[in-house]
Enzyme design. Structure first.
Site, PDB file in Angstrom:
ATOM      1  N   SER B 317       0.840  -1.205   0.000  1.00  0.00           N
ATOM      2  CA  SER B 317       0.000   0.000   0.000  1.00  0.00           C
ATOM      3  C   SER B 317       0.875   1.255   0.000  1.00  0.00           C
ATOM      4  CB  SER B 317      -0.914  -0.026   1.226  1.00  0.00           C
ATOM      5  OG  SER B 317      -1.442   1.246   1.469  1.00  0.00           O
ATOM      6  N   TRP B 320       2.271   1.661  -3.384  1.00  0.00           N
ATOM      7  CA  TRP B 320       1.225   2.105  -4.309  1.00  0.00           C
ATOM      8  C   TRP B 320       1.154   3.629  -4.337  1.00  0.00           C
ATOM      9  CZ3 TRP B 320      -3.114   5.145  -3.737  1.00  0.00           C
ATOM     10  CH2 TRP B 320      -4.024   5.146  -4.796  1.00  0.00           C
ATOM     11  N   HIS B 321       1.375   4.226  -3.162  1.00  0.00           N
ATOM     12  CA  HIS B 321       1.274   5.682  -3.082  1.00  0.00           C
ATOM     13  C   HIS B 321       2.423   6.389  -3.794  1.00  0.00           C
ATOM     14  CE1 HIS B 321      -1.781   4.817  -0.044  1.00  0.00           C
ATOM     15  NE2 HIS B 321      -2.219   6.027  -0.295  1.00  0.00           N
ATOM     16  N   GLY B 322       3.573   5.776  -3.834  1.00  0.00           N
ATOM     17  CA  GLY B 322       4.671   6.440  -4.519  1.00  0.00           C
ATOM     18  C   GLY B 322       5.936   5.613  -4.522  1.00  0.00           C
ATOM     19  N   PHE B 466      -0.456  10.005  -7.543  1.00  0.00           N
ATOM     20  CA  PHE B 466      -0.397   8.548  -7.410  1.00  0.00           C
ATOM     21  C   PHE B 466      -1.078   7.911  -8.601  1.00  0.00           C
ATOM     22  CE2 PHE B 466      -0.890  10.022  -2.851  1.00  0.00           C
ATOM     23  CZ  PHE B 466       0.455  10.280  -2.736  1.00  0.00           C
TER      24      PHE B 466
END
Lengths: 314, 466
Positions: B317, B320-322, B466
């Site tokens: 997770s 996923w954000h960066g 994102f």
């Protein structure tokens, strides 16, 4: 369609207090005099008789008082006004000034690297569009159509809360000059000099050079066709401020100036501390590190006037 | 196109009028064209990536359904879809990050600055629509969703403009069928949708964008600050990102509602959570549930290897954000909090509600330091100096105008106050309970606040990156 009609009517009714307030505010804001509307009003009153026009940024706005010129003059300079704006002003108003024989254009550290339309002071463009009727090709911007956005909504609210008694023309004279009586405490301090020089350098961008040089080229060409003299002048600066300027930009500015002005026009005169001997300016002549005050402007204007008069008599 | 832009103010009424005035059979085509325009307003070229993944997933879905009974063939098509989606994500989002890490570990030389890897620009919203597309093929593979045979409907499932660039990440079961229904323009939909939009604009333009001026001033140069300045900026960032992202979700939901569509509620007052796991059930619900359904539960959920499952889920997770170590650490730290939560639950339950809320907020907010800091170095500096030189006067060193503190503080309290007032019901119910005069006053007040205290510089939404 019935549903849409019902919604639109209800929406308008329900939000009518908000719209009523906005309309009232917009109406009142449009009635406020600001420095741009004031200058334009005075310019229109003086344009036929003016023989000398001053253009440039705040250094010229506060540094050249037409009252001390032998010929009748008007100061059309303004804060952060760049060559591209100067060019558009000339394009729009040159023909309405039949007696004009001289333009005094500011030449500063910021002249080539700054662009009003994209810089931090871009909010000013709407005032040029509205009051000077200049077309700056900004695309669709609310601030070009609504005073609330021109002044910014928050400032508009502050003006409303002050009962519309905000004075936005404080110090502006009928000849366009901005009178600053003295310097404020700490305005000439070394820390202020460093802060201002750093901020000014940060505002300079290589990408703006092309636009500025082209605009200056256009100005030179326009004036040559009308046989109007151009004086590119640099108002004096405090030494501490000069010391913090980026040498790279100082050299680049000089180089750009040489390449544009030399051999392009027989009636262009460059007046900088490097080309002529300025009278001496003391701390008492400055309102801050890069602006003259009332007495400094008097001294500087008289000096420039003497140079122009010599040229005119020759 | 940004929701908080003049372009959208013109675009949206045109879409509403066009959609409802057209005969039903042309509406989806019109909606897809509108969505393409909305997306291409950012960067036209990247529409090709969407077209590519849509084509692959649409075909893969049909093939998976055709091969019912042949699990290996189905698996092959599922993998094809995953490779296409995750491959695009890996290339555009992670290539430079992976190369940088390899070069650090194995002393490889980095690609030159003019190479393709050094100049990849992340297509806007890629992570969102990729995950939404993956959920479709996985659901078809699991037999929980029929493969869509209408390419227009499937394209809209991925490209529906209200949720295209920053979610909510919908499931096919909830969204796909809505494109096959006939939507009627109703006063209730319009009215409620516009209220969501207005509330979202308030959260974004008034709360988040004003707070961002203070937060950015500190976080762009954290080394200039210590003590309370860092603490306050970190607390304010928690509310900035909430206002920003939940504001976006509200606008997205409201926009869809006006057109007759229903999107998932993405935030449910997360900062009123009384435990870390509760926070993650209330924050970015569509992403949390995505990871739960497609990563956490397939790994074993809380039945076995609980720590590993939580750790992997939150690490992914974070990534996923960066593509940055800061996001990875942020994810892992949140995973550790959720893991600890399981064993702290009995203790948490005995705490007064307000204390549990405060402790949860402190833990979550501490993690936000890594999310917001530009580098790991900045994050460690901030943590190391949170309690150094604790002087309130240092707050005045932040180079922002003083009225901004007042506006930001007042608007933040207003937002939290209203959310607290609405809690345990929804905005729609509360709205209908209010007297007509109260509604009119509130609506005009909100419009007034947005106009006079909002930021009109068209600042982009944080989650767009994102």
């Amino acid at each position: 369609m019935a549903a849409i009609k019902k919604i639109l009517i209800r929406l308008l009714l329900v939000t009518s207090p908000f719209w009523a307030f906005c309309c009232y505010l917009e109406y009142k804001l449009n009635g406020i005099e600001n420095s741009y509307s004031y200058k334009m009003k005075e310019f229109v009153a003086n344009e036929k008789a003016s023989e000398i026009l001053v253009l440039g940024n705040s250094e010229m706005l506060k540094g050249l008082n037409p009252s001390y010129l032998t010929s009748k003059g008007f100061n059309m300079a303004h804060v952060s006004q760049t060559y591209s704006i100067d060019e558009k002003i000339l394009e729009s108003y040159l023909d309405s000034m039949p007696n004009l024989h001289t333009i005094i254009l500011g030449l500063s550290y910021l002249s080539f690297g700054e662009n009003l339309e994209t810089g931090e002071e871009a909010w000013r463009t709407a005032f040029y569009e509205k009051h000077y009727k200049l077309n700056l090709n900004q695309g669709f911007e609310l601030k070009n159509y609504a005073a609330i956005f021109r002044y910014t909504p928050y400032e508009s609210l502050k003006i409303f809360l002050s009962g519309f008694k905000t004075n936005l023309t404080n110090g502006f004279q009928p000849n366009g000059y901005l009178l600053v009586p003295a310097n404020e405490k700490g305005a000439l301090a070394d820390t202020n000099a460093e802060e201002r020089a750093t901020a000014h350098t940060l505002g300079l961008k290589e990408k703006n050079i092309k636009n500025s040089t082209e605009a200056l080229g256009q100005i030179i060409q326009m004036l040559a066709q009308k046989n109007i003299s151009l004086w590119l002048v640099t108002p004096p600066l405090m030494k501490n401020y000069e010391g913090y300027l980026d040498r790279k930009w100082v050299v680049e500015n000089q180089h750009l100036l040489d390449s544009i002005v030399k051999n392009t026009m027989p009636r262009a005169f460059v007046v900088t501390p490097e080309t002529v001997n300025y009278p001496s300016f003391s701390a008492n002549d400055f309102s801050d590190v890069n602006h003259l005050n009332e007495s400094g402007a008097q001294k500087f204007t008289r000096y420039i006037d003497s140079l122009i008069e010599i040229q005119v008599t020759q | 196109m940004l929701f908080n832009s003049i372009a959208f103010v013109i675009f949206f009424p045109v879409v509403i009028a066009g959609y409802f005035l057209l005969p039903s059979k042309y509406r989806n085509a019109f909606l897809l064209l509108s969505s393409c325009y909305f997306y291409m307003y950012f960067n036209p070229v990247y529409i090709l990536i969407l077209a590519y993944t849509i084509a692959v997933d649409f075909y893969a879905g049909i093939q998976i359904e055709k091969n019912i009974g042949h699990r290996s063939k189905q698996k092959k098509w599922l993998y094809a879809s995953l490779v296409a989606n995750l491959g695009a994500l890996a290339f555009f989002k992670y290539a430079a990050f992976i190369l940088a890490n390899f070069s650090l570990l194995f002393h490889w030389s980095m690609p030159p600055s003019n190479s393709i890897f050094a100049n990849i620009v992340l297509p806007i919203g890629l992570s969102f629509h990729t995950f939404q597309a993956i959920s479709y093929t996985v659901e078809v593979y699991r037999g929980k969703q029929k493969a869509e045979r209408n390419w227009l409907v499937y394209s809209l499932y991925v490209m529906f403009f209200p949720q295209l660039v920053a979610g909510p990440i919908e499931r096919p079961q909830k969204l796909l069928h809505q494109f096959k229904e006939h939507h009627v323009f109703t006063y209730d939909n319009f009215s409620m949708g516009m209220k969501w939009i207005l509330w979202g604009l308030f959260k974004k333009m008034v709360v988040a964008d004003n707070l961002s001026t203070i937060v950015d001033a500190v976080y762009q140069h954290p080394q200039n600050y210590q003590g309370y300045t860092l603490i306050i900026a970190t607390i304010l960032f928690a509310f900035q990102i909430y206002g920003d992202f939940s504001g976006y979700s509200d606008i997205a939901r409201g926009t869809a509602r006006v057109l007759g569509f229903d999107l998932i509620i993405n935030f449910n007052m997360p900062y009123f959570s009384k435990s870390f796991s509760e926070f993650w059930r209330r924050w970015h619900i569509s992403l949390s549930s995505w990871f739960k359904e497609y990563v956490y539960i397939p790994l074993g959920g809380n039945q076995k290897w609980f720590f590993r499952n939580v750790f992997v889920t939150f690490a992914l997770s974070g990534l996923w954000h960066g593509a940055n170590h800061t996001f990875l650490v942020w994810g892992i730290l949140n995973g550790l909090l959720v893991f600890a939560n399981k064993y702290m639950n009995p203790w948490f339950a005995k705490l007064p509600a307000i204390l549990a809320i405060i402790i949860t907020f402190i833990g979550i907010d501490f993690c936000w330091i890594f999310f917001r800091a530009a580098t790991m170095h900045d994050a460690f500096y901030i943590i190391g100096n949170l309690f150094n030189n604790l002087q309130l006067s240092s707050l005045l060193q932040i180079p922002v105008e003083r009225h901004l503190w007042l506006i930001s503080g007042a608007m933040l309290l207003l937002m939290l106050g209203i959310e607290w007032f609405v809690k345990d019901s929804n905005l729609s119910d509360r709205w209908h309970e209010a007297k007509p005069v109260q509604r009119i006053v509130f609506l005009n007040f909100l419009l007034f606040i947005i106009l006079f205290f909002g930021v009109f510089e068209h600042r982009t939404f944080i989650y767009f990156q994102f």
